[in-house]
Design an enzyme around this catalytic site. Sequence first.
Site: not given
Ligand code: NDP
Ligand code: 8X3
Length: 234
Positions: A15, A40, A90, A156, A160
């Site tokens: 990611g 992707r 990630n 979701y 997690k």
């Molecule tokens: P983003 O949506 O900004 O990034 C997600 C990344 O995952 C992208 O690079 C996307 O790229 C990639 N991705 C999604 N599906 C696939 C797949 N099937 N195969 C390969 N790559 C994939 O989200 P965040 O950076 O915020 O999230 C990152 C992680 O942190 C996640 O696990 C999320 O649940 C977690 N998280 C996020 C929080 C938030 O508030 N933002 C808080 C807590 C946890 P592409 O589409 O190019 O594949």
């Molecule tokens: C992403 C944070 O609070 O939207 O994991 O679930 S929350």
Amino acid sequence: MTDTWASGRVALITGATSGFGEAMARRLLAAGAHVIATGRRAERLTALAAELASDRLLTRVLDVRDPSSIDALMADLPAPFDAIDILYNNVGLALGLSKAQEASLDDWQTMIDTDVTGLVRMTRAVLPGMVARNRGDVINLSSVAASYPYPGGNVYGATKAFVRQFSLNLRSDLLGTKVRVTSIEPGMADTEFSVVRFKGDQASADKVYAGVHAMSADDVALVCESVLKLPAHI
Ligand code: NDP
Ligand code: 8X3
């Protein structure tokens, strides 16, 4: 570049085309690590490679839901990128915010396939090499949603919670090795996360962060960097 905490380390980031993964890729590369940035969206990877222009950066298209995509990645890593000692696990997504009785089963399945099965497959692909080299960090991206439920968080949050519990169990299996597992559980951070959750509806995504000093992706990368700087016994 003079030696730093990251020199000589090889990081595989899932990611890396957005959010936390992209921020971590930038931080690790700037600190001297070799980085395999995956995702992707090939065009994002191409742009990242062009911008950062480093022979320590390798980009690869990867869909963690597709076992053959993971196999192809692992089978085709040139040295020194084949000796991965940081797995930034990630990739993850939330889809929708409907209550359980109304939510889409397809969305639920996509979250489980991505956040649970994808993360498990990536771990299983990388871990044997780390154990053989007796060196490594696995950083798994969980969330506050693992511990604190909210309406519409249903599957979701459960994915997690899986990531957190899987991380704890990995620690048991890895006791006695120098492979460290860390579950990172951030709160709200302003990335593409909510745009993805609301399927491209930018206005709904913006409302999530309105009036909140949300973390940035780089804030989370900073926390992860502090973990990676720790000696192996901590
Ligand atoms: P983003 O949506 O900004 O990034 C997600 C990344 O995952 C992208 O690079 C996307 O790229 C990639 N991705 C999604 N599906 C696939 C797949 N099937 N195969 C390969 N790559 C994939 O989200 P965040 O950076 O915020 O999230 C990152 C992680 O942190 C996640 O696990 C999320 O649940 C977690 N998280 C996020 C929080 C938030 O508030 N933002 C808080 C807590 C946890 P592409 O589409 O190019 O594949
Ligand atoms: C992403 C944070 O609070 O939207 O994991 O679930 S929350």
